[in-house]
Scaffold this active site. Structure first.
Site, PDB file in Angstrom:
ATOM      1  N   GLU A 114       0.831  -1.216   0.000  1.00  0.00           N
ATOM      2  CA  GLU A 114       0.000   0.000   0.000  1.00  0.00           C
ATOM      3  C   GLU A 114       0.864   1.264   0.000  1.00  0.00           C
ATOM      4  O   GLU A 114       0.527   2.267  -0.646  1.00  0.00           O
ATOM      5  CB  GLU A 114      -0.899  -0.044   1.247  1.00  0.00           C
ATOM      6  CG  GLU A 114      -1.617   1.234   1.592  1.00  0.00           C
ATOM      7  CD  GLU A 114      -2.873   1.481   0.760  1.00  0.00           C
ATOM      8  OE1 GLU A 114      -2.897   1.043  -0.405  1.00  0.00           O
ATOM      9  OE2 GLU A 114      -3.778   2.132   1.274  1.00  0.00           O
TER      10      GLU A 114
ATOM     11  N   THR B  39      -4.457   9.431  -4.823  1.00  0.00           N
ATOM     12  CA  THR B  39      -4.302   9.712  -3.395  1.00  0.00           C
ATOM     13  C   THR B  39      -3.209  10.754  -3.174  1.00  0.00           C
ATOM     14  O   THR B  39      -3.348  11.648  -2.329  1.00  0.00           O
ATOM     15  CB  THR B  39      -3.953   8.414  -2.636  1.00  0.00           C
ATOM     16  OG1 THR B  39      -5.023   7.492  -2.848  1.00  0.00           O
ATOM     17  CG2 THR B  39      -3.801   8.655  -1.155  1.00  0.00           C
TER      18      THR B  39
END
Ligand code: HSE
Length: 320
Positions: A139, A191
């Protein structure tokens, strides 16, 4: 720890990992939950060479890296193998069920499904919660080191997550009866971009309001008061205002969702998915349809669905 992987039974394992919502509106980088139904599937199979390779990725429109050193699933798998001292090779197939850059934890789901699959294939040398650091490495490639998607994706439920190790994860109580309507417009928000627009400091007055919002969230959750919970989720005065321009029709959709019975609406993670909080399945279904209709009327394609909290998290769906 070194393990003898040849002693284990499986040749090929598939795991599913669910969609997640980070932040819960008011809890930037420290809260997240898993949603039922939507998610990614990763298959891990033994192969003869001593490396990790990607065989195929379906459902990403060709956008994700095929280089195993650049893909969240395989980077997480390699971190896991390093942690347990396994030098075997594995062939990885990724089936994306989650749209990329959507605020539904797409990168986390691939990382978690990959690690859960390879751990099961090797006879589960690590407990599920101990898979968190390896999943985090995948991640971190795209989102940095915050586990508010990874932890609920792995473990299910609604979690408070104030670090990246298993001891930093607290399971919050969930009472039956909270429903969600999600709408994802057909645009992607990175993001990194959504984080780059955030303020680096806030005033003491704002800090007090944010803290009060978190306190109200916890109180409402423990009382099962979904109206108060939705109000607390919407009380964020730091992150949402800074990101609002990246989310088409955010404020209009909040009003629209409420007009159809929703209790509140927040950005899911870094967006652009929006999440309406509802008190019943019927209302969530109606709100989901109303929100995607709203986008279409305004010239944007969107997918929407009604869902609830997934309490199980990532799981093995086949092993042979
Ligand atoms: N908490 C993160 C954010 C989630 O809002 O930026 C996305 O990775």
């Amino acid at each position: 720890m070194a393990i003898n992987s040849s002693a284990n039974t499986y040749q090929k394992v598939q795991a599913f990992a669910p969609a997640t919502m980070a932040n819960m509106g008011i809890g930037f980088d420290i809260m997240g939950l898993a949603f039922q139904s939507l998610g990614d599937i990763v298959e891990v199979a033994r192969h003869d060479e001593a490396d990790v390779v990607i065989v195929d990725i379906a459902g990403d429109g060709g956008k994700l890296p095929r280089d195993a050193h650049k893909n969240t699933a395989t980077v997480a798998i390699m971190a896991y193998l390093k942690e347990i001292g396994c030098t075997d090779g594995f062939a990885v197939t990724i089936k994306k069920g989650l749209p990329l850059g959507s605020g539904l934890g797409s990168s986390a789901a691939s990382a978690v499904a990959g690690v859960v699959a390879v751990n099961a294939l090797l006879g589960s040398p690590l407990r599920k919660e101990d898979l968190l650091p390896a999943c985090m490495e995948g991640e971190a490639l795209v989102s940095g080191y915050h586990a508010d998607n990874i932890a609920p994706c792995l473990l299910g439920g609604l979690l408070l997550v104030d670090g990246i190790t298993p001891d930093c994860v607290l399971r919050l109580p969930i009472y039956n009866g909270i429903h969600f309507a999600l709408v994802t417009p057909n645009i992607s928000v990175l993001t990194s971009e959504a984080r780059s627009v955030l303020p680096q400091s806030i005033s003491l007055k704002t800090m007090i309001k944010q803290t009060a919002g978190i306190a109200r969230f916890m109180d409402a959750l423990h009382r099962g008061d979904w109206s108060a919970l939705a109000r607390a989720m919407e009380a964020d005065e730091v992150i949402e205002p800074a990101r609002a321009h990246l989310m088409p029709y955010l404020y209009e959709l909040r009003q629209h969702a409420k007009a159809h019975g929703a209790l509140g609406l927040v950005i899911s993670g870094a967006g652009p998915t929006l999440c309406a909080i509802c008190a019943s399945d019927d209302v969530a279904e109606k709100v989901a349809i109303a929100m995607s209709d709203f986008y279409r009327t305004n010239g944007l394609e969107a997918m929407s669905f009604a869902t609830q909290i997934d309490t199980e998290g990532a799981r093995v769906i086949s092993a042979e």
